[in-house]
Design an enzyme around this catalytic site. Structure first.
Site, PDB file in Angstrom:
ATOM      1  N   GLU A 148       0.810  -1.206   0.000  1.00  0.00           N
ATOM      2  CA  GLU A 148       0.000   0.000   0.000  1.00  0.00           C
ATOM      3  C   GLU A 148       0.851   1.267   0.000  1.00  0.00           C
ATOM      4  OE1 GLU A 148      -4.137  -1.519   1.980  1.00  0.00           O
ATOM      5  OE2 GLU A 148      -2.752  -0.464   3.289  1.00  0.00           O
TER       6      GLU A 148
ATOM      7  N   CYS B  79      -0.915   5.683   9.739  1.00  0.00           N
ATOM      8  CA  CYS B  79       0.336   5.035  10.152  1.00  0.00           C
ATOM      9  C   CYS B  79       0.069   3.690  10.814  1.00  0.00           C
ATOM     10  CB  CYS B  79       0.985   5.881  11.246  1.00  0.00           C
ATOM     11  SG  CYS B  79       2.205   6.981  10.668  1.00  0.00           S
TER      12      CYS B  79
ATOM     13  N   CYS C  80       3.316   8.482   1.406  1.00  0.00           N
ATOM     14  CA  CYS C  80       3.889   7.516   2.343  1.00  0.00           C
ATOM     15  C   CYS C  80       4.188   6.239   1.548  1.00  0.00           C
ATOM     16  CB  CYS C  80       2.875   7.263   3.457  1.00  0.00           C
ATOM     17  SG  CYS C  80       3.473   6.139   4.708  1.00  0.00           S
TER      18      CYS C  80
ATOM     19  N   CYS D 172       2.144  -2.533  15.493  1.00  0.00           N
ATOM     20  CA  CYS D 172       2.070  -2.218  14.067  1.00  0.00           C
ATOM     21  C   CYS D 172       1.347  -3.323  13.304  1.00  0.00           C
ATOM     22  CB  CYS D 172       3.476  -2.031  13.505  1.00  0.00           C
ATOM     23  SG  CYS D 172       3.465  -1.643  11.738  1.00  0.00           S
TER      24      CYS D 172
END
Ligand code: SAH
Length: 391
Positions: free
Chosen positions: A99, A354, A112, A126
């Site tokens: 992604e 994030c 990003c 994460c």
């Protein structure tokens, strides 16, 4: 049509200016300036078909085509968010996808970018970690992400810039895919590429200490370090690579990074998780750590903190800190003369924040074993725990 893996021709997305000049000179026996013409077509006009490169001449176009291709990643789907954030799922080969996220903000547009398919470092908060590691992305696959976004946005370097910043904060640990990441970052900053200023390209690392030193020798980009805790016991729990490279070593590497370049700084990322690392004592501890750092390098602006409210994902045991706790945390840093910004969460409706990037990772068990072997060779800590498979 041939599949990407079956096509032996060089994908020109994988070559930076020096590599492309060499390709034209050595493989094709042509003048180096041809490389510059091709780069402009690729990155300024988003052209991938050699036939459209009218300043090359018919014979040369045919010759280039025989040895080279310009193949961006496949867009499997793309998804706009109500707040202007945009996410792409890009197919990297038959089995894997990664992604990439575009985040527009006042006067800037940040992309990003991912560096690996999955990630092997197993940070406990994460989402990418839950997938395990599959493989490094090639330089072509890394710069291809920027290209896909730039084309979608109609970005024209030096004129109509919609893309002003790149952060290597997508999936993966960029310093463990060093050469490919450095090549791609060189195209991002090249005038013939995306023409971004050095300080507008940021590499974010979980703290692979020897590679931070290597980066400071080989590339002039901004450095972000995922800190998340200012004591070793807690940081090791959150970022297991801390066991191999504890905070003292990490801060020493950051000192060297800052001292090698004038007026530079390190951004320390700190994800705030309720009751885990968000209490006043944690903030005071962080102030002490970063004040020691800025004193050492004799520059009070050398450390900046990005406070990131935790972004939840299915199966996680953490929750986001309350707004009040986030405010208190920030105030303690500011009173302690540490620059601290709270990062607004964007793209909530499309899971683009994030730590929420997932993609598709196949075959993780075997690859995870290979990854550990590579880490061992590089003298880098392999995560101790088996990778959980909640994805
Ligand atoms: N491996 C690199 C880059 C990828 S992570 C690194 O560790 O820096 C990019 C940033 O997102 C890091 O600071 C990471 O710690 C943070 N992050 C990861 N998961 C998150 C989550 N669930 N919520 C908020 N931030 C997260």
């Amino acid at each position: 049509m041939s599949t990407p893996t079956a096509d032996a021709r060089t994908n020109l997305f994988g070559l930076d200016r020096i590599g492309l000049e060499r390709f034209f000179a050595e493989t094709l026996g042509e003048k180096r300036f041809r490389a510059h013409q091709v780069m402009k077509w690729m990155y300024h006009r988003h052209v991938t078909d050699f036939e459209q490169m009218t300043d090359l001449g018919k014979a040369l176009r045919a010759k280039v085509q025989e040895h080279a291709r310009i193949e961006p990643p496949n867009v499997l789907f793309d998804k706009p968010s109500v707040d202007g954030t945009h996410k792409w799922l890009l197919g990297m080969d038959g089995a894997n996808a990664i992604e990439t996220v575009y985040i527009p903000d006042k006067g800037r547009g940040t992309l990003c970018v991912s560096s690996q398919v999955g990630c092997g470092l197993n940070c406990s908060f994460c989402s990418t970690a839950t997938q395990g590691f599959n493989r490094n992305l090639s330089a072509a696959e890394i710069i291809g992400q920027v290209w896909v976004a730039a084309r979608h946005l109609g970005n024209v370097p030096h004129r109509d810039r919609k893309l002003t910043n790149v952060v290597m904060m997508g999936m993966g640990e960029p310093l463990l895919n060093f050469d490919n990441v450095v090549t791609a970052m060189s195209i991002m900053r090249d005038d013939l590429g995306f023409g971004l200023a050095n300080k507008r390209v940021t590499l974010s690392t979980s703290g692979v200490v020897p590679m931070i030193d290597k980066l400071s020798e080989e590339s002039d980009v901004s450095l972000a370090v995922s800190l998340h805790a200012a004591n070793d016991a807690l940081r090791t729990e959150l970022v297991p690579i801390n066991k191999k490279y504890p905070i003292a070593q990490l801060m020493a590497a950051c000192e060297r990074y800052v001292l090698r370049r004038k007026r530079s700084s390190v951004t320390f990322e700190y994800t705030l998780m309720e009751g885990v690392n968000d209490q006043p004592e944690h903030a005071h501890e962080l102030v002490r750590l970063l004040r020691a750092f800025t004193n050492k390098v004799q520059d009070s602006d050398a450390a900046k903190v990005n406070l990131i409210p935790f972004n939840p994902f299915p199966g996680t045991r953490y929750t986001r800190s309350s707004d009040a706790d986030i405010r208190t945390f920030q105030e303690i840093l500011q009173k302690g003369k540490v620059l601290a910004m709270v990062r607004r969460t964007r793209g909530d409706d499309i899971d683009a924040a994030c730590g929420q990037l997932k993609g598709q990772v196949m075959d993780r068990t075997r690859r995870q074993a290979q990854f550990r072997a590579t880490l061992a060779q590089q003298d880098v800590a392999a995560p101790k725990e088996p990778v959980s498979a909640t994805a």
